[in-house]
Design a protein around this motif. Sequence first.
Motif, PDB file in Angstrom:
ATOM      1  N   ASN A 279       0.941  -1.079  -0.039  1.00  0.00           N
ATOM      2  CA  ASN A 279      -0.053   0.004  -0.014  1.00  0.00           C
ATOM      3  C   ASN A 279       0.637   1.179   0.167  1.00  0.00           C
ATOM      4  N   HIS A 280       0.217   2.297  -0.252  1.00  0.00           N
ATOM      5  CA  HIS A 280       1.040   3.484  -0.504  1.00  0.00           C
ATOM      6  C   HIS A 280       1.175   4.451   0.759  1.00  0.00           C
ATOM      7  N   SER A 281       0.452   4.020   1.962  1.00  0.00           N
ATOM      8  CA  SER A 281       0.316   4.780   3.313  1.00  0.00           C
ATOM      9  C   SER A 281       1.617   4.251   4.246  1.00  0.00           C
ATOM     10  N   THR A 282       1.887   3.048   4.114  1.00  0.00           N
ATOM     11  CA  THR A 282       2.887   2.555   5.230  1.00  0.00           C
ATOM     12  C   THR A 282       3.875   1.545   4.347  1.00  0.00           C
ATOM     13  N   GLY A 283       3.614   1.196   3.158  1.00  0.00           N
ATOM     14  CA  GLY A 283       4.299   0.325   2.352  1.00  0.00           C
ATOM     15  C   GLY A 283       4.158  -1.172   2.794  1.00  0.00           C
ATOM     16  N   LYS A 424      14.846   2.062  13.905  1.00  0.00           N
ATOM     17  CA  LYS A 424      14.413   1.402  15.285  1.00  0.00           C
ATOM     18  C   LYS A 424      15.312   1.788  16.336  1.00  0.00           C
ATOM     19  N   GLU A 425      16.531   2.240  15.892  1.00  0.00           N
ATOM     20  CA  GLU A 425      17.499   2.447  17.225  1.00  0.00           C
ATOM     21  C   GLU A 425      17.208   3.936  17.653  1.00  0.00           C
ATOM     22  N   ILE A 426      16.367   4.888  17.085  1.00  0.00           N
ATOM     23  CA  ILE A 426      15.892   6.042  17.551  1.00  0.00           C
ATOM     24  C   ILE A 426      14.899   6.009  18.286  1.00  0.00           C
ATOM     25  N   LYS A 427      15.019   6.270  19.718  1.00  0.00           N
ATOM     26  CA  LYS A 427      13.811   5.691  20.677  1.00  0.00           C
ATOM     27  C   LYS A 427      12.505   6.778  20.273  1.00  0.00           C
ATOM     28  N   GLU A 428      12.917   7.996  19.626  1.00  0.00           N
ATOM     29  CA  GLU A 428      11.572   9.137  19.286  1.00  0.00           C
ATOM     30  C   GLU A 428      10.884   8.633  18.337  1.00  0.00           C
ATOM     31  N   ILE A 429      11.245   7.916  17.258  1.00  0.00           N
ATOM     32  CA  ILE A 429      10.617   7.246  16.052  1.00  0.00           C
ATOM     33  C   ILE A 429      10.051   6.178  16.217  1.00  0.00           C
ATOM     34  N   GLU A 430       8.789   5.959  15.789  1.00  0.00           N
ATOM     35  CA  GLU A 430       7.900   4.744  15.790  1.00  0.00           C
ATOM     36  C   GLU A 430       7.402   4.397  14.281  1.00  0.00           C
ATOM     37  N   ILE A 431       7.932   3.265  13.888  1.00  0.00           N
ATOM     38  CA  ILE A 431       7.789   2.735  12.403  1.00  0.00           C
ATOM     39  C   ILE A 431       6.239   2.328  12.326  1.00  0.00           C
ATOM     40  N   LEU A 432       5.498   2.821  11.130  1.00  0.00           N
ATOM     41  CA  LEU A 432       4.034   2.411  11.109  1.00  0.00           C
ATOM     42  C   LEU A 432       3.833   1.157  10.087  1.00  0.00           C
ATOM     43  N   GLY A 433       3.084   0.451  10.561  1.00  0.00           N
ATOM     44  CA  GLY A 433       2.939  -0.854   9.695  1.00  0.00           C
ATOM     45  C   GLY A 433       3.865  -1.695   9.559  1.00  0.00           C
ATOM     46  N   SER A 434       4.136  -2.667   8.639  1.00  0.00           N
ATOM     47  CA  SER A 434       5.244  -3.732   8.610  1.00  0.00           C
ATOM     48  C   SER A 434       5.756  -3.280   7.211  1.00  0.00           C
ATOM     49  N   VAL A 440       9.061   3.405   3.653  1.00  0.00           N
ATOM     50  CA  VAL A 440       9.212   3.473   5.169  1.00  0.00           C
ATOM     51  C   VAL A 440       8.224   4.558   5.371  1.00  0.00           C
ATOM     52  N   SER A 441       7.178   4.170   6.338  1.00  0.00           N
ATOM     53  CA  SER A 441       6.477   5.264   7.039  1.00  0.00           C
ATOM     54  C   SER A 441       6.626   5.340   8.631  1.00  0.00           C
ATOM     55  N   PHE A 442       6.583   6.662   9.215  1.00  0.00           N
ATOM     56  CA  PHE A 442       7.212   6.630  10.610  1.00  0.00           C
ATOM     57  C   PHE A 442       6.497   7.770  11.119  1.00  0.00           C
ATOM     58  N   THR A 443       6.478   7.982  12.365  1.00  0.00           N
ATOM     59  CA  THR A 443       5.704   9.141  13.073  1.00  0.00           C
ATOM     60  C   THR A 443       6.734   9.391  14.264  1.00  0.00           C
ATOM     61  N   THR A 444       6.265  10.535  15.103  1.00  0.00           N
ATOM     62  CA  THR A 444       7.093  10.763  16.554  1.00  0.00           C
ATOM     63  C   THR A 444       5.951  11.662  17.465  1.00  0.00           C
ATOM     64  N   ASN A 468      -0.631  12.491  10.110  1.00  0.00           N
ATOM     65  CA  ASN A 468       0.491  12.131  11.359  1.00  0.00           C
ATOM     66  C   ASN A 468       1.566  11.298  11.051  1.00  0.00           C
ATOM     67  N   CYS A 469       2.119  11.425   9.880  1.00  0.00           N
ATOM     68  CA  CYS A 469       3.157  10.549   9.659  1.00  0.00           C
ATOM     69  C   CYS A 469       3.920  11.426   8.547  1.00  0.00           C
ATOM     70  N   LEU A 470       5.495  10.425   8.357  1.00  0.00           N
ATOM     71  CA  LEU A 470       6.022  10.962   7.339  1.00  0.00           C
ATOM     72  C   LEU A 470       6.509   9.673   6.515  1.00  0.00           C
ATOM     73  N   ARG A 471       6.575   9.851   5.055  1.00  0.00           N
ATOM     74  CA  ARG A 471       6.842   8.568   4.169  1.00  0.00           C
ATOM     75  C   ARG A 471       8.070   9.014   3.540  1.00  0.00           C
ATOM     76  N   LEU A 472       9.000   7.916   3.528  1.00  0.00           N
ATOM     77  CA  LEU A 472      10.287   8.097   2.574  1.00  0.00           C
ATOM     78  C   LEU A 472      10.198   6.811   1.369  1.00  0.00           C
ATOM     79  N   PRO A 473      10.035   7.206   0.378  1.00  0.00           N
ATOM     80  CA  PRO A 473      10.226   6.326  -0.867  1.00  0.00           C
ATOM     81  C   PRO A 473      11.754   5.851  -0.933  1.00  0.00           C
ATOM     82  N   ILE A 474      11.717   4.395  -0.890  1.00  0.00           N
ATOM     83  CA  ILE A 474      13.126   3.997  -1.156  1.00  0.00           C
ATOM     84  C   ILE A 474      13.714   3.965  -2.670  1.00  0.00           C
ATOM     85  N   THR A 475      14.441   4.901  -3.032  1.00  0.00           N
ATOM     86  CA  THR A 475      15.054   4.823  -4.470  1.00  0.00           C
ATOM     87  C   THR A 475      16.516   4.368  -4.511  1.00  0.00           C
TER      88      THR A 475
END
Length: 565
Positions: A279-283, A424-434, A440-444, A468-475
């Motif tokens: 999907n396009h929301s969380t990959g 995952k090593e950044i405690k302030e970041i939460e990865i959304l979905g699987s 990759v979609s994440f929030t804080t 309420n999230c940010l997404r980074l397409p992998i290129t």
Amino acid sequence: MTTRSDISIFYAYFYDFEEALDIWREKFNRTTGHLESWQVVCYTFSLIFFVSWLRKILSSEHSIADRLLRSTHSTVRSLPWVRPKFKQIIGLARAHFEEEIHKDDFLREFYKFLPERGLDSKDLQREAREYSTMGQSITPASTMSAEENETLRITQEITAMFLRNGSLKGIRKMEAEIVKMISSMLHAGHGSTGVVTNGNTESILLVLYGARRRAASLAIEHPEVLLPASAHPAFTHVANLLKISIIRVPVDKDDKVDVLRLKRRISSSTALIVVSAPNHSTGTMDDVSRVAKISSQYNVPLHVDSSLGGFLLPFLELADIHYPHIDFRLAGVTSMALDIDGHGKCPQKASALIFRDEAWIKCHTFIDTKNRIGIYTARTLHSFRDPATISSAWATLLSTGRDGYVDSTSMIVETCRKLIELLKEIKEIEILGSPDLCLVSFTTNIVDVYALGEKLIDEDWKLEIGANCLRLPITLELYEKNRIQTFVADLEDAISALLIDTTYASESKTAALHRMIESTMDHWLVEEMLRAKLLAEHSTPAPIERTHLRSISIDGRKMSTIIEK
């Protein structure tokens, strides 16, 4: 055979009903006997208007609570002392959007009518270069690799060849070869067929149009499409155009479609089931294999929207990456759509829609033999094949080859999984979905996520800002330039900067817009403001330091162009 006793029973019931009707009429006349004629007429019309309003509310696609809320807000907005305030808010919003859109256009000069004399090639190229770099900084992140430059050069030459004097028969052959090559990638079998479209939205339109026509042939009056809540919004857009009902299926905690709920919502009106890969929301990848079994069991067509990962999934096995099969080897899958641009590397916007067999493509083809022009046939939204799209896609597939796609698939998946490990090593970041493929979609919750996204975008990172999230397409850029570590470092620096500078979030225009959308109960106001943004995109405001009434000369040339000469 009807007997005399049956007739006697019927007449007895009829007389009882007539007697009850007389009793009810007498009671009603006694109750309303004190009313005058004008009151009876007014009450009757009021009841008619109320029933009409109630039918309008109940026929809407929104929930009853949402409809009542919208109706209440509409009534409030129509009040004479409230209407001017809303117009002022929309006007201010449009002015803000225009300023934001044109902030990088310093001269703000526009061609508003055709020049009397055409521009020569040097002037035209200079203008085009200014437009192509507007609002962008030339950084290593925005450059292309040598391989991508070579692919672009080849496809441009071949596309120009067909635009100048290309054979329509050659374009037809190219499309047939594209369809067969992609069908073999997806294990569609000998009887498969498909079309090349100008983008995934057109593919979605053809799929839903075909589902509606198939439903009509099965005497389904009100066709429904089962759509995961995480599906691309273009499905809802097209469904509104085609007047097809959308049944939203919730997703689980991993952002995958809830298969059990989907199964319970299948009915005799279900015309199509849609899943995303990914999907396009969380990959996140839907459980396509389980849904395919259900669609096969209930004989409901299943469409796989693989526009994001379509040129990665077929090559995972060749790249020694274990992944479940998501293609036509699953018996329930009837159609798949994938973008040839993006991970397909085509510089031209292009998409492919593949069907398991010819029976499905017949549903979305259009034929008209009863018009004054002649025989009209169309396999896509257009009645012709686009030479630029097809020739560019054909050249890209042949120049890249299977090995090229296997290599890029390995790089992108490796980069995606590496980014997930670092986040995952950044405690302030939460990865959304699987996610584990190409997005990759994440929030804080530590800082304003929208202000964080705006800050990273200002640093030339190609982020997408979602709900309420940010997404980074992998290129491939992220892999080839080893920029994943740089992104994570910039992310940590941005979070630290926002924790120190607490005023940045309050001054962020992006954050203000998204927070307003989340908090406003009046959906009409949000929609009107977004419409104002769309209208602002085609606005042509006056120059900031305007000293004359028109910014172009009499013959249509921009004044700045003439002054420079």
